[in-house]
Design a protein around this motif. Structure first.
Motif, short mmCIF file in Angstrom:
data_model
loop_
_atom_site.label_atom_id
_atom_site.label_comp_id
_atom_site.label_asym_id
_atom_site.label_seq_id
_atom_site.Cartn_x
_atom_site.Cartn_y
_atom_site.Cartn_z
N LEU A 1 57.47 85.81 71.13
CA LEU A 1 56.23 86.46 70.71
C LEU A 1 56.32 86.90 69.25
CD1 LEU A 1 54.10 88.98 72.71
CD2 LEU A 1 54.79 89.56 70.39
N VAL A 2 57.43 87.53 68.89
CA VAL A 2 57.61 88.02 67.52
C VAL A 2 57.65 86.85 66.54
CG1 VAL A 2 59.25 89.14 65.96
CG2 VAL A 2 58.72 90.17 68.19
N HIS A 3 58.29 85.76 66.94
CA HIS A 3 58.38 84.58 66.07
C HIS A 3 56.99 84.12 65.64
CE1 HIS A 3 59.77 80.67 64.58
NE2 HIS A 3 58.79 80.12 65.29
N PHE A 4 56.06 84.04 66.59
CA PHE A 4 54.71 83.56 66.26
C PHE A 4 53.82 84.67 65.71
CE2 PHE A 4 56.28 80.28 69.11
CZ PHE A 4 55.91 79.14 68.43
N PHE B 1 45.87 73.10 64.71
CA PHE B 1 46.11 71.67 64.92
C PHE B 1 45.02 71.07 65.81
CE2 PHE B 1 48.08 67.99 66.95
CZ PHE B 1 48.72 67.39 65.88
N PRO B 2 44.54 69.86 65.52
CA PRO B 2 44.96 68.95 64.44
C PRO B 2 44.32 69.27 63.09
CG PRO B 2 43.34 67.88 65.82
CD PRO B 2 43.62 69.21 66.46
N TRP B 3 43.39 70.25 63.07
CA TRP B 3 42.83 70.74 61.80
C TRP B 3 42.50 72.22 61.99
CZ3 TRP B 3 40.37 67.25 65.04
CH2 TRP B 3 39.27 67.75 65.74
N PRO B 4 42.46 73.01 60.94
CA PRO B 4 42.13 74.43 61.07
C PRO B 4 40.71 74.62 61.60
CG PRO B 4 43.18 74.00 58.97
CD PRO B 4 42.85 72.66 59.56
N ARG B 5 40.57 75.42 62.65
CA ARG B 5 39.25 75.68 63.22
C ARG B 5 39.30 76.98 64.02
NH1 ARG B 5 42.37 72.62 66.21
NH2 ARG B 5 42.10 72.35 68.47
N TRP C 1 54.92 77.28 73.14
CA TRP C 1 54.17 78.41 72.57
C TRP C 1 53.23 77.90 71.46
CZ3 TRP C 1 54.03 83.93 72.52
CH2 TRP C 1 54.76 84.56 73.54
N TRP C 2 53.79 77.14 70.53
CA TRP C 2 52.99 76.66 69.40
C TRP C 2 51.81 75.82 69.88
CZ3 TRP C 2 51.78 71.70 67.98
CH2 TRP C 2 51.12 71.56 66.75
N SER C 3 52.04 74.90 70.81
CA SER C 3 50.96 74.03 71.27
C SER C 3 49.88 74.82 71.99
CB SER C 3 51.51 72.93 72.18
OG SER C 3 52.12 73.49 73.34
N THR C 4 50.27 75.83 72.77
CA THR C 4 49.27 76.63 73.48
C THR C 4 48.46 77.47 72.50
OG1 THR C 4 50.71 76.75 75.42
CG2 THR C 4 48.93 78.36 75.29
N LEU C 5 49.09 77.97 71.45
CA LEU C 5 48.40 78.82 70.48
C LEU C 5 47.53 78.03 69.51
CD1 LEU C 5 51.27 81.33 69.60
CD2 LEU C 5 49.11 81.90 70.77
N ASN C 6 47.80 76.72 69.34
CA ASN C 6 47.16 76.02 68.22
C ASN C 6 46.36 74.78 68.58
OD1 ASN C 6 48.07 77.43 65.67
ND2 ASN C 6 50.03 77.13 66.70
N ILE C 7 46.43 74.28 69.80
CA ILE C 7 45.73 73.02 70.12
C ILE C 7 44.46 73.26 70.92
CG2 ILE C 7 45.93 70.83 71.32
CD1 ILE C 7 48.88 70.76 70.60
N LYS D 1 42.89 77.06 76.58
CA LYS D 1 44.19 77.34 77.18
C LYS D 1 44.85 78.54 76.52
CE LYS D 1 45.20 72.68 78.84
NZ LYS D 1 46.12 71.51 78.75
N ARG D 2 44.66 78.68 75.23
CA ARG D 2 45.22 79.84 74.52
C ARG D 2 44.67 81.14 75.10
NH1 ARG D 2 46.09 81.37 68.47
NH2 ARG D 2 45.49 83.56 68.46
N CYS D 3 43.35 81.23 75.25
CA CYS D 3 42.74 82.46 75.75
C CYS D 3 43.02 82.67 77.23
CB CYS D 3 41.23 82.42 75.50
SG CYS D 3 40.80 82.46 73.74
N LYS D 4 43.15 81.59 77.98
CA LYS D 4 43.44 81.71 79.41
C LYS D 4 44.86 82.19 79.65
CE LYS D 4 43.71 79.00 83.69
NZ LYS D 4 43.58 77.64 84.30
N ARG D 5 45.81 81.70 78.86
CA ARG D 5 47.22 82.00 79.10
C ARG D 5 47.72 83.23 78.35
NH1 ARG D 5 49.50 75.76 78.54
NH2 ARG D 5 48.43 74.94 80.39
N PHE D 6 47.16 83.49 77.16
CA PHE D 6 47.63 84.60 76.35
C PHE D 6 46.61 85.72 76.18
CE2 PHE D 6 50.49 81.32 74.18
CZ PHE D 6 51.61 81.72 74.90
N GLY D 7 45.33 85.44 76.42
CA GLY D 7 44.31 86.46 76.24
C GLY D 7 43.58 86.32 74.92
#
Length: 281
Positions: free
Chosen positions: A21-24, A80-84, A159-165, A169-175
């Motif tokens: 968590l701290v890393h990201f 990823f694959p582009w900023p959005r 972690w990276w793929s869930t947070l950035n793709i 899934k990001r909101c479902k898994r991390f909030g």
């Protein structure tokens, strides 16, 4: 004199999770905004409520109600694959919860889905489940412990793929937002870090004046300080409006009967009732 050697410990379990968590979180350009709240009107109704909901539940629901009205609070930055920017249809709250693991205190995260659509009774029941049920019986905790044993390069990629793709899934898994507080311990966080767009924290509540310092830490790629400052004002208004009204209007006996059995059944023992009555938060 002979110097005894220490021992090496593997950062697994909660330590491994926090390390990821701290890393990201360090990659987020975050900034804090604070505001002094007056919550004196809630103290009496909260204490008189049959479930005595924690301040964390009150702040969680108040912020979720504000987020339901202001969509930028439900947004996340993806690389990823582009900023959005992705916007979720509702709020999901990730709450930091301290639990014992292998004889040591560790931080776990409990996820509350759409707090704005749940009653305070349901939120408090779920919080008690997260705090009291055996770790292996809580799916989210069990998954985190199992995941901490995966090799670090694999964990970091996931972690990276869930947070950035995928925003969903990001909101479902991390909030969509985090909640963390040391207020019950008489301490205040200066700048908590998180990979989420916003994190809400509050310090000790003055028992006489009913004043408390509340902070909202935000991702500057998604939000701006003036917007966040206005939303802090809205959270205070909701606490002294809709949340206070719910505390006052909850019938004395009905809340436990109305809540799903899975939420309240494990917490009706005399021991838990006594512990809840003496809890400072």
């Amino acid at each position: 004199m002979h110097e005894p050697k220490g021992r090496y410990l593997s950062p697994t379990g909660p330590r491994g999770f926090i390390g990821d968590l701290v890393h990201f979180a360090h990659k987020i350009p975050s900034a804090p905004v604070s505001r002094a709240f007056d919550v004196s009107a809630l103290a009496g109704p909260r204490a008189a409520h049959p479930m005595r909901p924690s301040w964390s539940c009150l702040f969680m629901k108040a912020y979720a109600l504000v987020g339901a009205e202001h969509s930028p609070l439900r947004r996340s930055y993806l690389e990823f694959p582009w900023p959005r920017i992705y916007e979720h249809p509702w709020m999901n709250c990730a709450v930091a919860i301290e639990r014992q693991y292998d004889g040591e205190d560790g931080v776990f995260v409990g996820l509350f889905r759409a707090p704005e659509r749940q009653s305070l009774v349901q939120l408090q029941g779920a919080l008690l489940e997260y705090k009291n049920r055996p770790l292996e019986e809580v799916g989210f905790f069990r998954q985190a412990l199992r995941f901490s044993r995966v090799p670090r390069p694999v964990r970091r990629f996931l972690w990276w793929s869930t947070l950035n793709i995928s925003g969903f899934k990001r909101c479902k898994r991390f909030g969509t937002f985090g909640l963390s507080s040391y207020g019950a311990l008489g301490a205040e966080q200066i700048h908590p870090i998180s990979p989420l767009t916003t994190t809400l924290t509050f310090g000790p509540i003055d028992p006489q004046a009913g004043r408390v310092m509340v902070k909202l830490i935000y991702d500057h790629r998604v939000l701006d300080g003036a917007f966040v400052a206005r939303r802090l004002r809205d959270i205070e208004d909701v606490l002294n409006g809709a949340i206070l009204k719910e505390l006052l209007e909850d019938p004395v006996e009905a809340p436990l009967a109305a809540a799903p059995e899975a939420l309240w059944r494990p917490h009706l023992t005399a021991a838990n009732a006594a512990a809840r009555a003496s809890r400072p938060d």
